[in-house]
Design a protein around this motif. Structure first.
Motif, PDB file in Angstrom:
ATOM      1  N   ALA A  59      26.242 -19.848  32.042  1.00 30.15           N
ATOM      2  CA  ALA A  59      26.771 -18.918  31.191  1.00 30.15           C
ATOM      3  C   ALA A  59      27.751 -17.868  31.507  1.00 30.15           C
ATOM      4  CB  ALA A  59      26.168 -18.753  30.063  1.00 30.15           C
ATOM      5  N   LYS A  60      28.111 -17.936  32.924  1.00 28.92           N
ATOM      6  CA  LYS A  60      28.574 -16.626  33.526  1.00 28.92           C
ATOM      7  C   LYS A  60      29.884 -16.574  32.799  1.00 28.92           C
ATOM      8  CE  LYS A  60      26.876 -17.308  38.017  1.00 28.92           C
ATOM      9  NZ  LYS A  60      27.038 -17.950  39.833  1.00 28.92           N
ATOM     10  N   GLY A  61      30.045 -15.168  32.477  1.00 35.13           N
ATOM     11  CA  GLY A  61      31.268 -14.911  31.709  1.00 35.13           C
ATOM     12  C   GLY A  61      30.974 -14.377  30.179  1.00 35.13           C
ATOM     13  N   ASP A  62      29.748 -15.137  29.844  1.00 34.20           N
ATOM     14  CA  ASP A  62      29.524 -14.768  28.344  1.00 34.20           C
ATOM     15  C   ASP A  62      28.770 -13.501  28.366  1.00 34.20           C
ATOM     16  OD1 ASP A  62      30.716 -17.056  27.558  1.00 34.20           O
ATOM     17  OD2 ASP A  62      28.899 -18.225  27.295  1.00 34.20           O
ATOM     18  N   GLY A  63      28.623 -12.854  27.176  1.00 34.69           N
ATOM     19  CA  GLY A  63      27.797 -11.571  27.054  1.00 34.69           C
ATOM     20  C   GLY A  63      26.538 -11.495  26.462  1.00 34.69           C
ATOM     21  N   ALA A  64      26.370 -12.973  26.062  1.00 31.51           N
ATOM     22  CA  ALA A  64      25.094 -12.995  25.203  1.00 31.51           C
ATOM     23  C   ALA A  64      24.171 -14.425  25.491  1.00 31.51           C
ATOM     24  CB  ALA A  64      25.235 -12.852  23.557  1.00 31.51           C
ATOM     25  N   HIS A  74      29.481 -13.023  22.483  1.00 29.24           N
ATOM     26  CA  HIS A  74      28.984 -11.817  21.602  1.00 29.24           C
ATOM     27  C   HIS A  74      27.642 -12.323  21.099  1.00 29.24           C
ATOM     28  CE1 HIS A  74      32.325  -9.079  22.422  1.00 29.24           C
ATOM     29  NE2 HIS A  74      33.106  -9.963  21.949  1.00 29.24           N
ATOM     30  N   ARG A  75      26.723 -11.294  20.751  1.00 30.38           N
ATOM     31  CA  ARG A  75      25.388 -11.548  20.517  1.00 30.38           C
ATOM     32  C   ARG A  75      25.113 -12.631  19.090  1.00 30.38           C
ATOM     33  NH1 ARG A  75      26.064  -6.597  19.092  1.00 30.38           N
ATOM     34  NH2 ARG A  75      24.914  -5.638  16.958  1.00 30.38           N
ATOM     35  N   ARG A  76      25.814 -12.149  18.152  1.00 30.29           N
ATOM     36  CA  ARG A  76      25.452 -12.714  16.926  1.00 30.29           C
ATOM     37  C   ARG A  76      25.350 -14.079  16.741  1.00 30.29           C
ATOM     38  NH1 ARG A  76      22.446 -10.045  14.219  1.00 30.29           N
ATOM     39  NH2 ARG A  76      23.843  -8.118  14.580  1.00 30.29           N
ATOM     40  N   ASP A 118      26.876 -19.172   1.417  1.00 27.13           N
ATOM     41  CA  ASP A 118      26.981 -17.424   1.598  1.00 27.13           C
ATOM     42  C   ASP A 118      26.822 -17.184   3.089  1.00 27.13           C
ATOM     43  OD1 ASP A 118      26.726 -14.865   1.270  1.00 27.13           O
ATOM     44  OD2 ASP A 118      24.484 -14.808   0.522  1.00 27.13           O
ATOM     45  N   LYS A 119      27.953 -17.327   3.579  1.00 32.09           N
ATOM     46  CA  LYS A 119      28.200 -17.309   5.069  1.00 32.09           C
ATOM     47  C   LYS A 119      27.998 -15.840   5.595  1.00 32.09           C
ATOM     48  CE  LYS A 119      31.244 -19.484   8.421  1.00 32.09           C
ATOM     49  NZ  LYS A 119      31.562 -18.535   9.437  1.00 32.09           N
ATOM     50  N   ASP A 120      28.370 -14.929   4.718  1.00 36.99           N
ATOM     51  CA  ASP A 120      28.058 -13.535   4.948  1.00 36.99           C
ATOM     52  C   ASP A 120      26.746 -13.190   5.248  1.00 36.99           C
ATOM     53  OD1 ASP A 120      31.012 -13.283   4.882  1.00 36.99           O
ATOM     54  OD2 ASP A 120      31.043 -12.375   2.932  1.00 36.99           O
ATOM     55  N   GLU A 121      25.990 -14.013   4.370  1.00 31.13           N
ATOM     56  CA  GLU A 121      24.504 -13.442   4.802  1.00 31.13           C
ATOM     57  C   GLU A 121      23.949 -13.688   6.260  1.00 31.13           C
ATOM     58  OE1 GLU A 121      20.236 -14.708   2.862  1.00 31.13           O
ATOM     59  OE2 GLU A 121      21.710 -15.370   2.131  1.00 31.13           O
ATOM     60  N   TYR A 122      24.403 -14.461   6.788  1.00 24.42           N
ATOM     61  CA  TYR A 122      24.145 -14.910   8.035  1.00 24.42           C
ATOM     62  C   TYR A 122      25.175 -14.506   9.151  1.00 24.42           C
ATOM     63  CZ  TYR A 122      20.460 -17.038   5.607  1.00 24.42           C
ATOM     64  OH  TYR A 122      19.515 -17.378   4.881  1.00 24.42           O
ATOM     65  N   ASP A 123      26.441 -14.301   8.623  1.00 23.43           N
ATOM     66  CA  ASP A 123      27.395 -13.934   9.845  1.00 23.43           C
ATOM     67  C   ASP A 123      27.854 -12.394  10.007  1.00 23.43           C
ATOM     68  OD1 ASP A 123      27.382 -16.644  10.495  1.00 23.43           O
ATOM     69  OD2 ASP A 123      29.453 -16.959   9.729  1.00 23.43           O
ATOM     70  N   ARG A 124      27.024 -11.840   9.150  1.00 23.04           N
ATOM     71  CA  ARG A 124      27.441 -10.201   9.240  1.00 23.04           C
ATOM     72  C   ARG A 124      27.136  -9.680  10.818  1.00 23.04           C
ATOM     73  NH1 ARG A 124      24.041  -8.742   5.572  1.00 23.04           N
ATOM     74  NH2 ARG A 124      25.500  -9.440   3.905  1.00 23.04           N
ATOM     75  N   SER A 125      28.324  -9.173  11.267  1.00 24.38           N
ATOM     76  CA  SER A 125      28.071  -8.647  12.810  1.00 24.38           C
ATOM     77  C   SER A 125      27.848  -7.197  12.693  1.00 24.38           C
ATOM     78  CB  SER A 125      29.476  -8.821  13.222  1.00 24.38           C
ATOM     79  OG  SER A 125      29.838 -10.497  13.504  1.00 24.38           O
TER      80      SER A 125
END
Lengths: 168, 81
Positions: free
Chosen positions: A30-35, A110-112, A161-168
Motif C-alpha cells: 500500500a505504498k502511497g496510501d496514508g492509512a 485517508h483513515r476513515r 444512515d450512511k452519515d452515522e458511519y461515514d462522518r469524517s
C-alpha cells in the motif's frame, strides 16, 4: 468491483497466521496510501457454554467461501470507492485458544475509509462469509452460530444512515 | 439422476456426503424434504434461520430444480471471524 482494488488478497488456510507479517505485507503493498487499518481476531479460551475451550475447528467450502468473501469486498469497494488494498487471511482447520484466527487489513488515502472498511468486512466475515466454527470443550463439541449481536452489527450497514458511519 | 450431496457445519454431523440418486426434475426443496423425513436432526438444522442451499457453488432458492450431476450443498448458519 473487487477487481478494481489496487490489490486483493484472500487466503483461507490451515497455516499459522502471523498478523505482524500480514501487516507488513499490506504496508509494502500500500505504498502511497496514508492509512492502514488492521484487525486481528484471536481464538478466545472461554466457550459459549462457559467451559474452557480445548480447540476450535473451522470448516470452509473451498472456492465458495472465497467467493462469499469477495462479495463482501465488492460491497465495501462500492461503499468506499477510495478503498485501495484489502488483505483477508482466515485460518481453517484446528485452532487453539489464543491463536490468531483472522486478519483483515485495508488501506486508503485517508483513515476513515480504512477504519470503516475493516469494521464492515469483519461484520461480513462474522455473519455472511461461509465459515463454520465448532468449539471443542471437555463436555463436548458445539457448532457456533451468529449471535444476535452479530446480526445487529451487520444490520448497522443496512440502515441507510450512511452519515452515522461515514462522518469524517 | 445423480446428485452430489455436501453438508457443511452442523449438517455434516448428521448426514454423510456423497452421490445419491433422485427422480428426474426434483427440486432442492424436494431433496431437503426427503432428507428431513429421513433424519429429524437434519430437519431441525434446515429449519434454522440462516441455513441455506447452494447448487454448484451458487446460493439458490430452495425451489430451484436440479440437473444430473449437480452438486447440492446444505449450509448450516455460518460463523466466521
Amino acid at each position: 468491483m473487487a477487481d478494481m482494488l489496487a490489490s486483493l488478497v484472500i487466503r483461507c488456510a490451515p497455516d499459522p497466521l502471523d498478523p505482524e507479517a500480514e501487516h507488513k505485507a499490506l504496508r509494502l503493498a500500500a505504498k502511497g496510501d496514508g492509512a492502514l487499518s488492521c484487525f486481528t481476531g484471536i481464538a478466545r479460551p472461554d466457550s459459549m457454554t462457559s467451559d474452557a475451550v480445548q480447540a476450535m475447528m473451522l470448516q470452509h467450502y473451498p472456492g465458495f467461501t472465497e467467493d462469499s468473501i469477495k462479495q463482501g469486498v465488492a460491497q465495501a469497494r462500492q461503499r468506499w470507492p477510495d478503498l485501495q488494498h484489502v488483505h483477508i487471511v482466515h485460518r481453517v482447520g484446528e485452532i487453539l485458544p489464543a491463536e490468531p484466527i483472522v486478519f483483515v487489513g485495508t488501506s486508503a488515502r485517508h483513515r476513515r475509509t480504512a477504519f470503516l472498511a475493516t469494521d464492515f468486512l469483519m461484520d461480513w466475515l462474522k455473519s455472511e462469509a461461509a465459515f463454520w466454527k465448532k468449539e471443542m470443550t471437555a463436555s463436548g463439541a458445539i457448532w457456533i452460530e451468529p449471535r444476535a449481536q452479530d446480526y445487529a452489527d451487520k444490520a448497522r450497514w443496512q440502515s441507510g444512515d450512511k452519515d452515522e458511519y461515514d462522518r469524517s | 439422476m445423480q446428485i452430489q450431496l455436501l453438508f457443511f457445519g452442523a449438517f455434516g454431523d448428521v448426514l454423510a456426503e456423497g452421490p445419491r440418486d433422485f427422480a428426474d426434475g426434483i427440486s432442492a426443496k424436494d431433496v431437503a424434504a426427503i432428507l428431513a423425513n429421513e433424519n429429524a436432526a437434519f430437519a431441525a438444522i434446515y429449519a434454522k434461520k440462516g441455513s441455506r442451499i447452494a447448487i454448484n457453488q451458487t446460493i439458490c432458492p430452495p425451489e430451484q430444480f436440479l440437473k444430473d450431476k449437480d452438486i447440492l450443498a446444505f449450509l448450516a448458519p455460518v460463523s466466521g471471524g
